[in-house]
Design a protein around this motif. Structure first.
Motif, PDB file in Angstrom:
ATOM      1  N   GLY A 117       2.127  21.298  -4.324  1.00  0.00           N
ATOM      2  CA  GLY A 117       3.148  21.252  -5.939  1.00  0.00           C
ATOM      3  C   GLY A 117       4.579  22.080  -5.242  1.00  0.00           C
ATOM      4  N   LEU A 118       4.085  22.810  -4.807  1.00  0.00           N
ATOM      5  CA  LEU A 118       5.200  24.257  -3.972  1.00  0.00           C
ATOM      6  C   LEU A 118       5.635  23.677  -2.690  1.00  0.00           C
ATOM      7  CD1 LEU A 118       3.300  27.541  -4.045  1.00  0.00           C
ATOM      8  CD2 LEU A 118       5.017  27.150  -5.770  1.00  0.00           C
ATOM      9  N   TYR A 119       4.667  22.170  -2.292  1.00  0.00           N
ATOM     10  CA  TYR A 119       5.343  21.786  -0.673  1.00  0.00           C
ATOM     11  C   TYR A 119       6.118  20.559  -1.677  1.00  0.00           C
ATOM     12  CZ  TYR A 119       5.420  19.042   3.714  1.00  0.00           C
ATOM     13  OH  TYR A 119       6.345  18.763   4.543  1.00  0.00           O
ATOM     14  N   ILE A 120       6.141  20.214  -2.238  1.00  0.00           N
ATOM     15  CA  ILE A 120       6.909  18.870  -3.219  1.00  0.00           C
ATOM     16  C   ILE A 120       8.426  19.741  -3.582  1.00  0.00           C
ATOM     17  CG2 ILE A 120       6.732  17.495  -4.610  1.00  0.00           C
ATOM     18  CD1 ILE A 120       4.016  17.006  -4.687  1.00  0.00           C
ATOM     19  N   LEU A 121       8.506  20.170  -4.199  1.00  0.00           N
ATOM     20  CA  LEU A 121       8.983  21.574  -4.957  1.00  0.00           C
ATOM     21  C   LEU A 121      10.001  21.432  -3.777  1.00  0.00           C
ATOM     22  CD1 LEU A 121       7.860  24.183  -7.547  1.00  0.00           C
ATOM     23  CD2 LEU A 121       9.108  21.841  -8.006  1.00  0.00           C
ATOM     24  N   ILE A 122       9.599  21.961  -2.080  1.00  0.00           N
ATOM     25  CA  ILE A 122      10.672  22.288  -1.697  1.00  0.00           C
ATOM     26  C   ILE A 122      11.383  21.010  -0.644  1.00  0.00           C
ATOM     27  CG2 ILE A 122      10.290  22.933   1.746  1.00  0.00           C
ATOM     28  CD1 ILE A 122       7.939  25.471   0.333  1.00  0.00           C
ATOM     29  N   ILE A 123      10.489  20.333  -0.271  1.00  0.00           N
ATOM     30  CA  ILE A 123      10.850  19.108   0.053  1.00  0.00           C
ATOM     31  C   ILE A 123      11.931  18.527  -0.651  1.00  0.00           C
ATOM     32  CG2 ILE A 123       9.914  18.203   1.696  1.00  0.00           C
ATOM     33  CD1 ILE A 123       8.745  15.689   0.143  1.00  0.00           C
ATOM     34  N   LEU A 124      12.015  18.530  -2.460  1.00  0.00           N
ATOM     35  CA  LEU A 124      12.618  17.784  -3.543  1.00  0.00           C
ATOM     36  C   LEU A 124      14.271  18.471  -3.466  1.00  0.00           C
ATOM     37  CD1 LEU A 124      10.756  17.373  -6.247  1.00  0.00           C
ATOM     38  CD2 LEU A 124      11.842  15.762  -5.213  1.00  0.00           C
ATOM     39  N   PHE A 139      -2.751  15.792  -2.053  1.00  0.00           N
ATOM     40  CA  PHE A 139      -2.713  16.932  -2.733  1.00  0.00           C
ATOM     41  C   PHE A 139      -3.804  17.444  -4.143  1.00  0.00           C
ATOM     42  CE2 PHE A 139       0.881  18.165   0.018  1.00  0.00           C
ATOM     43  CZ  PHE A 139       0.292  18.857   0.798  1.00  0.00           C
ATOM     44  N   TYR A 140      -3.335  15.792  -4.744  1.00  0.00           N
ATOM     45  CA  TYR A 140      -4.355  15.545  -5.287  1.00  0.00           C
ATOM     46  C   TYR A 140      -5.870  15.222  -5.294  1.00  0.00           C
ATOM     47  CZ  TYR A 140      -6.395  13.706  -9.435  1.00  0.00           C
ATOM     48  OH  TYR A 140      -7.457  13.543 -11.216  1.00  0.00           O
ATOM     49  N   GLY A 141      -5.662  14.256  -4.255  1.00  0.00           N
ATOM     50  CA  GLY A 141      -7.142  14.040  -3.724  1.00  0.00           C
ATOM     51  C   GLY A 141      -7.232  14.658  -3.104  1.00  0.00           C
ATOM     52  N   LEU A 142      -7.575  15.877  -2.310  1.00  0.00           N
ATOM     53  CA  LEU A 142      -7.750  16.591  -1.438  1.00  0.00           C
ATOM     54  C   LEU A 142      -8.330  17.570  -2.471  1.00  0.00           C
ATOM     55  CD1 LEU A 142      -4.709  17.255   1.614  1.00  0.00           C
ATOM     56  CD2 LEU A 142      -7.205  17.116   1.492  1.00  0.00           C
ATOM     57  N   ALA A 143      -7.209  18.483  -3.131  1.00  0.00           N
ATOM     58  CA  ALA A 143      -8.101  18.989  -4.167  1.00  0.00           C
ATOM     59  C   ALA A 143      -9.391  18.234  -4.927  1.00  0.00           C
ATOM     60  CB  ALA A 143      -7.079  19.101  -5.631  1.00  0.00           C
ATOM     61  N   LEU A 144      -9.673  16.980  -5.391  1.00  0.00           N
ATOM     62  CA  LEU A 144     -10.459  16.723  -6.082  1.00  0.00           C
ATOM     63  C   LEU A 144     -11.314  16.730  -4.806  1.00  0.00           C
ATOM     64  CD1 LEU A 144      -9.473  13.448  -7.838  1.00  0.00           C
ATOM     65  CD2 LEU A 144      -9.706  15.595  -8.553  1.00  0.00           C
ATOM     66  N   VAL A 145     -11.905  16.658  -3.634  1.00  0.00           N
ATOM     67  CA  VAL A 145     -12.383  16.878  -2.363  1.00  0.00           C
ATOM     68  C   VAL A 145     -12.735  17.974  -2.130  1.00  0.00           C
ATOM     69  CG1 VAL A 145     -13.227  16.371  -0.134  1.00  0.00           C
ATOM     70  CG2 VAL A 145     -11.628  14.657  -1.159  1.00  0.00           C
ATOM     71  N   ASN A 146     -12.102  19.271  -2.615  1.00  0.00           N
ATOM     72  CA  ASN A 146     -12.719  20.270  -2.081  1.00  0.00           C
ATOM     73  C   ASN A 146     -13.495  21.045  -3.803  1.00  0.00           C
ATOM     74  OD1 ASN A 146     -12.307  22.934  -0.494  1.00  0.00           O
ATOM     75  ND2 ASN A 146     -10.617  23.566  -2.310  1.00  0.00           N
TER      76      ASN A 146
END
Length: 202
Positions: A117-124, A139-146
């Motif tokens: 989320g922070l990375y997306i805010l930075i590139i926005l 990142f949502y997929g990585l969160a689920l796997v983690n």
């Protein structure tokens, strides 16, 4: 006879160890509803953008702010629904909703999600918003796997699917919106339905 009892005891011990190390009260129905919320939100956002004077989305416009609000509402409704239905399922199964395992689940889920989320805010902020949809999925997929290490292991498969869709969204940004709908909307409904019939109905 003793051999059968021994195997039964081993099975019960294994089941207890699995329950103590994994949070197994996640609701499949909450996944279905999260997908429905995503599709409804995407439909409203698509209608707003296509019927606006410009016909496309700009970052400093009113329509963009409304779309961000819709996205936040989709996330809020999904989280609240998941908490309510998961709590209900946990009580029904006589399982604590908030213990060491569920805490580890939440922490491991939030780390990739917050960083993403922070990375997306930075590139926005840098006006590089063509990859936003793909990055959300990745990142949502990585969160689920983690988080799958501390929950029903099957959720990692949804995570893998979201990551692949995110990479496709990054590769074909012109289709990012529709890939986002597929990942957060359709796949949640499909996967939530599968989880509901596999786990919730027993």
């Amino acid at each position: 006879m003793e051999s059968k009892d021994y195997l039964k005891d081993l099975s019960e011990i294994k089941d207890l160890m699995n329950k103590s190390s994994r949070f197994i009260s996640l609701s499949g129905l909450s996944g279905i509803l999260a997908g429905v919320y995503a599709i409804i939100g995407a439909t409203i956002a698509y209608w707003l953008v296509t019927t606006s004077q410009r016909g496309y989305l700009i970052l400093d416009g009113k329509i963009f702010r409304i779309c961000v609000f819709i996205l936040l509402m989709v996330a809020l409704f999904s989280i609240v629904t998941a908490i309510i239905l998961t709590t209900r399922k946990a009580k029904k199964n006589g399982v604590k909703i908030w213990d060491a395992t569920s805490k580890r689940l939440v922490v491991n889920f939030l780390i990739p999600l917050v960083v993403g989320g922070l990375y997306i805010l930075i590139i926005l902020g840098q006006e590089k918003y063509g990859q936003t949809g793909g990055l959300m999925l990745i990142f949502y997929g990585l969160a689920l796997v983690n988080a799958s290490k501390y929950s029903i292991g099957d959720i990692r498969y949804l995570g893998y699917i979201e990551i692949v869709l995110g990479l496709l969204g990054a590769l074909y940004p012109g289709y990012g919106f529709w890939i986002w709908v597929l990942g957060f909307g359709v796949m949640h409904i499909v996967y939530g339905t599968w989880m509901h019939f596999k786990y919730d109905r027993h």
